[in-house]
Structures are given as C-alpha cells and as structure tokens.
Design a protein around this motif. Structure first.
Motif, PDB file in Angstrom:
ATOM      1  N   GLY A   3      33.422  32.175  37.132  1.00 42.03           N
ATOM      2  CA  GLY A   3      34.273  32.187  38.371  1.00 42.03           C
ATOM      3  C   GLY A   3      35.791  31.677  37.909  1.00 42.03           C
ATOM      4  N   ILE A   4      35.859  30.637  37.011  1.00 41.85           N
ATOM      5  CA  ILE A   4      37.020  30.130  36.633  1.00 41.85           C
ATOM      6  C   ILE A   4      37.675  31.493  35.747  1.00 41.85           C
ATOM      7  CG2 ILE A   4      38.179  28.543  35.118  1.00 41.85           C
ATOM      8  CD1 ILE A   4      36.074  26.353  36.037  1.00 41.85           C
ATOM      9  N   ILE A   5      36.964  32.077  34.777  1.00 38.01           N
ATOM     10  CA  ILE A   5      37.524  33.052  33.908  1.00 38.01           C
ATOM     11  C   ILE A   5      37.945  34.210  34.628  1.00 38.01           C
ATOM     12  CG2 ILE A   5      36.816  34.595  31.995  1.00 38.01           C
ATOM     13  CD1 ILE A   5      34.687  32.746  30.954  1.00 38.01           C
ATOM     14  N   GLY A   6      37.063  34.355  35.810  1.00 42.45           N
ATOM     15  CA  GLY A   6      37.676  35.380  36.680  1.00 42.45           C
ATOM     16  C   GLY A   6      38.967  35.253  37.430  1.00 42.45           C
ATOM     17  N   ILE A   7      39.065  34.060  37.781  1.00 38.31           N
ATOM     18  CA  ILE A   7      40.394  33.708  38.495  1.00 38.31           C
ATOM     19  C   ILE A   7      41.451  33.676  37.559  1.00 38.31           C
ATOM     20  CG2 ILE A   7      41.703  31.922  39.752  1.00 38.31           C
ATOM     21  CD1 ILE A   7      39.068  30.886  40.898  1.00 38.31           C
ATOM     22  N   ALA A   8      41.370  33.326  36.062  1.00 40.43           N
ATOM     23  CA  ALA A   8      42.468  33.457  35.329  1.00 40.43           C
ATOM     24  C   ALA A   8      42.680  34.764  34.890  1.00 40.43           C
ATOM     25  CB  ALA A   8      41.821  32.504  34.096  1.00 40.43           C
ATOM     26  N   VAL A   9      41.568  35.793  34.775  1.00 43.89           N
ATOM     27  CA  VAL A   9      42.051  36.925  34.402  1.00 43.89           C
ATOM     28  C   VAL A   9      42.776  37.768  35.398  1.00 43.89           C
ATOM     29  CG1 VAL A   9      41.038  39.228  34.117  1.00 43.89           C
ATOM     30  CG2 VAL A   9      39.997  37.413  32.935  1.00 43.89           C
ATOM     31  N   ILE A  10      42.522  37.507  36.801  1.00 48.11           N
ATOM     32  CA  ILE A  10      43.188  38.068  38.054  1.00 48.11           C
ATOM     33  C   ILE A  10      44.769  37.687  37.847  1.00 48.11           C
ATOM     34  CG2 ILE A  10      43.379  37.923  40.516  1.00 48.11           C
ATOM     35  CD1 ILE A  10      40.351  37.610  40.715  1.00 48.11           C
ATOM     36  N   PHE A  11      44.802  36.279  37.918  1.00 40.90           N
ATOM     37  CA  PHE A  11      46.282  35.981  37.784  1.00 40.90           C
ATOM     38  C   PHE A  11      46.962  36.462  36.476  1.00 40.90           C
ATOM     39  CE2 PHE A  11      44.909  33.015  41.062  1.00 40.90           C
ATOM     40  CZ  PHE A  11      46.077  32.901  41.804  1.00 40.90           C
ATOM     41  N   ALA A  12      46.473  36.442  35.545  1.00 41.97           N
ATOM     42  CA  ALA A  12      46.974  36.949  34.160  1.00 41.97           C
ATOM     43  C   ALA A  12      47.256  38.238  34.057  1.00 41.97           C
ATOM     44  CB  ALA A  12      46.111  36.799  32.987  1.00 41.97           C
ATOM     45  N   MET A  13      46.516  39.160  34.774  1.00 41.95           N
ATOM     46  CA  MET A  13      46.734  40.824  34.859  1.00 41.95           C
ATOM     47  C   MET A  13      47.901  41.098  35.774  1.00 41.95           C
ATOM     48  SD  MET A  13      45.055  41.900  32.132  1.00 41.95           S
ATOM     49  CE  MET A  13      45.392  40.276  31.456  1.00 41.95           C
ATOM     50  N   VAL A  14      47.623  40.667  36.917  1.00 46.48           N
ATOM     51  CA  VAL A  14      48.506  40.823  37.961  1.00 46.48           C
ATOM     52  C   VAL A  14      50.005  40.268  37.749  1.00 46.48           C
ATOM     53  CG1 VAL A  14      49.203  40.604  40.392  1.00 46.48           C
ATOM     54  CG2 VAL A  14      46.761  40.907  39.946  1.00 46.48           C
ATOM     55  N   PHE A  15      50.022  39.082  37.599  1.00 43.83           N
ATOM     56  CA  PHE A  15      51.587  38.502  37.396  1.00 43.83           C
ATOM     57  C   PHE A  15      52.209  38.656  36.065  1.00 43.83           C
ATOM     58  CE2 PHE A  15      49.896  36.050  40.859  1.00 43.83           C
ATOM     59  CZ  PHE A  15      50.920  36.096  41.826  1.00 43.83           C
ATOM     60  N   GLY A  16      51.135  38.852  34.906  1.00 38.95           N
ATOM     61  CA  GLY A  16      51.736  39.284  33.673  1.00 38.95           C
ATOM     62  C   GLY A  16      52.037  40.466  33.580  1.00 38.95           C
ATOM     63  N   GLY A  17      51.340  41.451  34.215  1.00 38.35           N
ATOM     64  CA  GLY A  17      51.960  42.925  34.338  1.00 38.35           C
ATOM     65  C   GLY A  17      53.266  43.178  34.907  1.00 38.35           C
ATOM     66  N   TYR A  18      53.247  42.214  36.233  1.00 39.71           N
ATOM     67  CA  TYR A  18      54.537  42.190  36.821  1.00 39.71           C
ATOM     68  C   TYR A  18      55.814  41.834  35.842  1.00 39.71           C
ATOM     69  CZ  TYR A  18      57.925  40.738  40.410  1.00 39.71           C
ATOM     70  OH  TYR A  18      59.070  40.495  41.221  1.00 39.71           O
TER      71      TYR A  18
END
Length: 289
Positions: A3-18
């Motif tokens: 769950g923690i890994i999933g949340i980290a991936v979501i934030f990294a991919m969304v805001f990192g891509g932005y």
C-alpha cells in the motif's frame, strides 16, 4: 507494505511527470490547502451524513488493512484446523465433556492453546453456537449448513459497509472537484479586470480543484475501497473453513477426514501441506495428553 509503495508510485509518477513536462508546482501548492479544505471537507461531511457511527469507526479500522493486509495468516488457518480437530474429537469421545469448552471458552484448555483465535469473538461464537446446537439435536447437515451460510452472509454484508462507504466517497469526489473548480471560476470572474498573467494564475488555481477531485477519487480513495473489500472477503474464508469442518462432522466422516475437508477448502496461499498439518495435529494431541 505494498500500500505504501503504491501511494509512493502514484505521487512520483503523477507529479514527477508533471514537473518533467515543465509544470510549475507553485500554483498547485498555493491552491492546495483551500481546494483540499473544500473538496476533502465536503467529502468527509458527506461521509458522515451517509453513515452511522459504527460504520465510521469500522471504516477507520479497515483503512489500516490496506497496509497490514488480512488479519488471518498461514499459521492461523493451521491453528484453526487443529482447534477444530480437538473439539470434534472431544465431542465424539465424550459429548458431556465438550459442554465445558463451548459454554466457557475463555477458561477452556483447548481454546486457550490458540489465543489469536480465542480473541476473535465471531470465530469463537460461530464454533460454540454450532456445536451447542448439535448437542441439542439440531444436527441435520443441510439445515446447519444453511444456517451457517446465512449467518456468514450477514456478517460479510456488514463487514463490507466500510468498503461501500469509501467507494461512495470516491464516486462523489470528481463532482466535488468540479464544485471547487466552479467556485474558483467565480473568483476569477470577480477579477476579470486584472492582467492576463493574474487571470492565468487564478484559472490555474481553479483547475486544481478538478484535478484534486479526480486524483483523490481514482488514485487514492477508490483503490482503498477496492483493497478493503478484497481483504474483508479474504478474511471471510477463515469463517467458511469453520462451516466446512463442522458440516463434514455432521455427515459422520472420520475426524481426520473432516479436517482434511477444511484443509482442502483453505485458500491456496494459506493452505498448510498435508504433512505440515499432520505434524501440527500430533503436537496438539501430545499437548492435550
């Protein structure tokens, strides 16, 4: 952990891509507290309106399951089979002796050997109530199985309330994001006489509301609801195993066969091997002796 890994991936991919695309976090960070207050606050308020206090408390407890996973582990299924083996054996050898165990499980030397199971009220009551009914000659296998099935369906329906409540919030978040965005547009229209660079920031801040509503719905709350549902449904297998063993007992199968029926109906990733269960049953017999 996942769950923690999933949340980290979501934030990294969304805001990192932005950010990599040239986006500026300044507008988002400036608008975030106010948008979160409107969208998150409205979501919490709607959640409180739509649910009673028990569901609110249950949801708080169940959210933890996203990170901890199902309560029952491999060893718990093995211990449950050992517990049922001992109880069924005692019930067949001495129907009078079993009454002390099912009437007062807290002081039972059999139940006390399995403290994790003993702490679960529903598991203990399911075992004791069923064996008590059998001792009172309510021993038709089909009727008992139907009774247990209805009881477990009701329990599962109640346990899934938190998942349904979270999913309802997730379904409403995009609309609440639009509400926040519309308020932002209203604010922008009140400053229509400002230069384009000012209006651009105001419009960008308004669009943060739409983004936040969709992001929370499909990136966080929706997956939380799905995970809670999956965990609750997996935990229900623990109680279904109790039904399988006790119904097999009513069909007068040998005790070992009753336990094997339970083992075969254990979820594959928690199912003890035949030899592992044999060793556990031998240890249980030695402790009982």
């Amino acid at each position: 952990m996942f769950g923690i890994i999933g949340i980290a991936v979501i934030f990294a991919m969304v805001f990192g891509g932005y950010i990599l695309a040239g986006g500026k976090m300044g507008i988002i960070l400036k608008s975030l507290p106010f948008e979160m207050m409107m969208i998150g606050g409205a979501a919490v308020g709607a959640f409180l309106i739509g649910n009673d206090l028990s569901t609110v408390k249950q949801t708080g407890r169940d959210v933890v399951k996203v990170f901890k996973g199902p309560r029952w582990k491999h060893a718990d299924y093995r211990d449950l089979l050992c517990l049922l083996f001992e109880l069924v054996r005692v019930a067949r050898q001495s129907p009078v002796s079993i009454e002390a165990h099912i009437e007062d499980p807290e002081n039972s030397d059999i139940f006390s050997r399995y403290p994790r199971i003993l702490r679960d009220r529903e598991a203990v009551e399911l075992i004791c109530d069923t064996m008590r009914s059998i001792s009172m000659n309510y021993d038709d296998p089909h009727q008992v199985e139907e009774m247990l099935e209805k009881r477990m369906e009701a329990n599962l329906h109640h346990a899934l309330h938190s998942s349904h409540a979270l999913q309802t919030v997730a379904d409403g978040l995009p609309a609440l994001g639009i509400v926040a965005a519309v308020l932002g547009v209203i604010k922008t229209m009140g400053s229509i006489d400002q230069p384009p660079e000012v209006l651009g920031k105001l419009i960008g801040g308004a669009l943060v509301g739409t983004f936040l509503g969709v992001f929370l719905a499909y990136g966080l709350v929706g997956p939380f609801a799905a995970k809670v549902k999956a965990v609750v449904e997996e935990e229900a297998h623990f109680y279904q195993l109790i039904r399988e063993v006790l119904v097999a007992n009513l069909h007068n199968h040998p005790t070992n066969i009753c336990i094997e029926v339970g083992r075969q109906n254990t979820p594959a990733h928690h199912r003890p091997t035949f030899s592992e269960l044999e060793e556990a049953l031998k240890s249980a017999k030695q402790e009982a002796a």
